[in-house]
Design a protein around this motif. Sequence first.
Motif, short mmCIF file in Angstrom:
data_model
loop_
_atom_site.label_atom_id
_atom_site.label_comp_id
_atom_site.label_asym_id
_atom_site.label_seq_id
_atom_site.Cartn_x
_atom_site.Cartn_y
_atom_site.Cartn_z
N SER A 156 0.82 -1.20 0.00
CA SER A 156 0.00 0.00 0.00
C SER A 156 0.86 1.25 0.00
O SER A 156 0.61 2.20 -0.76
N SER A 214 2.77 1.68 -3.45
CA SER A 214 1.89 2.13 -4.54
C SER A 214 1.43 3.57 -4.30
O SER A 214 1.33 4.36 -5.25
N PHE A 243 -2.82 -2.77 -2.73
CA PHE A 243 -2.37 -2.00 -3.90
C PHE A 243 -3.42 -0.97 -4.31
O PHE A 243 -3.10 0.19 -4.58
N VAL A 287 -3.04 3.20 -4.38
CA VAL A 287 -3.28 4.03 -5.57
C VAL A 287 -4.22 5.19 -5.25
O VAL A 287 -4.05 6.30 -5.75
#
Length: 416
Positions: free
Chosen positions: A59, A62, A111, A115
């Motif tokens: 996390s 990304s 992920f 983002v």
Amino acid sequence: MQQTGGKKVFYGWYIVIGGAIITGAGIGIFSNCLGVFVKPVCEALGFSRGQFTLYSTISAVSAMMMLPWYGEMFRKRAMKNIMLCSSICCGLVPLGYSFCTKLWQFYLFAFINGVMINGITMMAIGVLVNNWFSEKKGIATGIAYSGSGLTAAIMVPVVGRVIETYGWQWGYRLLGLLGMSILVPTVLMIIKITPEEMNLKPLGADKQQGDGAIKQELYGLTRNEAVKTTTFFLLMAAFFTVGFGVSGMQQHTIPYLTDIGYSSAFANSIVSALMTAMICGKMGLGALFDRFGTLIGSIVGGLTILASAILLHFAGIPIIPWVYAFFIGISAAVGSVPTNYLTGAYFGNKEFSRIYSIITMATSLGSAIGVPLSGWIYDQTGSYMTAWHLYVCSSALGVLLLILAHFSSRKIVLED
């Protein structure tokens, strides 16, 4: 419409309150409560701590990779739509976690979270505060960032109780639904990206502009100019050590305390106290920077991280976890308030979001490495002590780097 005159409250302070609510959900709920899940999920699904906490790294990495994109989009005034989209997507992620049974599933949702998360965390709120305040920026930033501690202080014991009673799946579901229900209305009803949207000026702009112009004066370095300075790289290195040490300690506080004999309820209480201290830390550091400037603020912030790492070595003494909670709570504020304040102080506001996005990457990278590293060290040695030794060294280095950045910044000339 006056910005502060008469009986009217400057709308920037509503932005600050909105920012506190957003960081309360975006960070306090979606990030600061995750340490509660480490032992329950690992025990239920058979993961090692290093394997499971890697989802935090995915996390963070990304999110870090997306920071330059967010910096560009925030400059193009697409910010409110991005914040709304992030609010919905990041609320759905914990709901996704609740149905995961394999590591790769946790990694996939992590992920997605990375983002989208920059739209509702420190970077977004830092840009808002920078847009609305030319003075009192430190205290405004501190208040806006304080929500992450307040919400987590309340939610950590609540989520811990839910997990004990109903299982870890319902803990994640509570976080996702609550976070979304807070974020979406706040973004829609409170957030205004710039003062110009309300025919206002940033707080303190009248003292800097004698012609009464509404538009905020831009000054300082471009991103291309900033990255050529020694100060930029010293700040990057310093905030890497901040993210590395603070996240590496904070996310493993509950499992460490329970490993050395404390109850889960006690460990949850310590993390709740930690989050309460974070509130004081963010407002206190903001006021400290406003009052005493960049050098004193940097030194005090850095030393709290060093103190936290030292105190963990003595956590078996019953009073020490409470003292640790105070210092690590202050430390958690070092990765947010000083990042925002020092970026503006050293490089100006001409391309604030672009520079800030890059410097914030360093904190995210440090966090991405620190959290799973602590878990890996535990998996290999059966103890966190080697990790705590490492964080003593890294935090001492961080203090030195912040001091060097201050003196290096004196060579920078900020121009219109």
